[in-house]
Design an enzyme around this catalytic site. Structure first.
Site: not given
Ligand code: RIB
Ligand code: CA
Length: 322
Positions: A242-244
């Site tokens: 769930c990087h960004d």
């Protein structure tokens, strides 16, 4: 702590960038003032078209989108269709957007809004840092004008995701990242150390799919592609980083890292195998420690649940995933 100070998101709108935008857009209290695009997951032009698609889907076509750098400060551009699809959005076939980007270049827009909102503007950068580096070159006073910068990028005690050492956003423009991380502004770095521990799952996707809003169904569609890529290449099961979206939640104060030391962060700009590596907590290459950067090293691991709820996903118990 949350704040309604204006926010610019600088992104290379692929799948997780789109989820981050949808997360921010779902809260009308967030003053998302503009979106600027950069090459990375896809070209800067396609990232702008994808941003417009997301804004139109979310009913916010009034938010300006500005196109930025098509390549790094060195003139290179390696895109990621193998991760985000040929269209950057998982080949989901959204229609051509009705709107168009503004004509003002991304870096100029960042400088202008910083000048118009001294001490208030927040920046969230979730792509290569070329636009921010260009803005710093245009206006060296930017660090005093901008209130806070949150950056998704880097890998501190975690392996890289494009090389064993380097994370994609930093690897795509190490020179820009070094400039931005050493500019002396108030920075929070959100590296793979935390984004790889906040995982979206097939259950999350099904809960989004079961919701009835166009944005939640779109989120489910692009997530299907992302889960498939991560299953094949990373985890061996349908879970995706769930990087960004995590960086977005940290930027607006909705997630507070449990561990976030303030340390100097340098970037390897050599042409060796460690090019693009973020090196935290050691003196910089020029012998100085460099300015401190807040580095998120641990979060609760529960953010994907918040993301799914914000995007309208149905409650867990209502879904049969057997
Ligand atoms: O390494 C992950 C980052 O690279 C994310 O921002 C993703 O969207 C890509 O830009
Ligand atoms: Ca991104």
């Amino acid at each position: 702590m949350t704040s309604n100070d204006p926010l610019i998101v600088d992104c290379d709108t692929g799948i997780d960038d789109a989820l981050a935008l949808l997360y921010l857009l779902a809260d009308p209290g967030i003053d998302l003032r503009a979106i600027t695009t950069v090459f990375g997951n896809t070209s800067a032009d396609t990232a702008a078209a994808n941003t417009l698609r997301v804004l139109e889907l979310a009913g916010r076509p009034d938010i300006p989108t500005a196109v930025g750098a098509a390549s790094s400060l060195r003139g290179t551009a390696r895109l990621a269709p193998h991760v985000h699809g040929d269209d950057g959005l998982g080949n989901t076939g959204l229609p051509t957007p009705a709107g168009a980007p503004v004509t003002e270049p991304a870096a100029e827009l960042i400088v202008r809004l910083a000048r118009e909102n001294p001490g208030r503007l927040r920046l969230l950068a979730v792509g290569p840092l070329t636009n921010l580096a260009t803005a710093l070159r245009l206006d060296p006073e930017l660090p005093e004008l901008v209130s806070h910068v949150t950056i998704m990028g880097g890998a501190v005690n975690h392996p890289g995701n494009v090389t064993p050492w380097a994370e994609a956003n930093v690897a795509n423009d190490p020179e820009a990242a070094r400039l931005v991380l050493r500019a002396g502004w108030d920075v929070t770095l959100v590296p793979l150390d935390v984004t790889m521990t906040e995982l979206l799952t097939e259950e999350h996707r099904l809960r989004l799919l079961a919701a009835t809003t166009p944005t939640s169904r779109f989120a489910a569609n692009i997530l299907a592609h992302y889960l498939d890529v991560y299953q094949r290449n990373v985890f061996g099961s349908p879970r995706a980083a769930c990087h960004d979206p995590l960086a977005a939640a940290i930027a607006v104060g909705e997630v507070s890292p449990e561990l976030a030391p303030i340390v100097p962060v340098d970037v390897d700009t050599s042409d060796g195998q460690e090019r693009g590596r973020t090196v935290a907590g050691r003196p910089g290459r020029d012998g100085s420690g460099g300015p401190g950067v807040r580095v998120a090293l641990r979060t609760e691991g529960t953010f994907p649940e918040r993301l799914v709820q914000r995007l309208g996903g149905v409650p867990s118990r209502t879904i049969d995933i057997a």
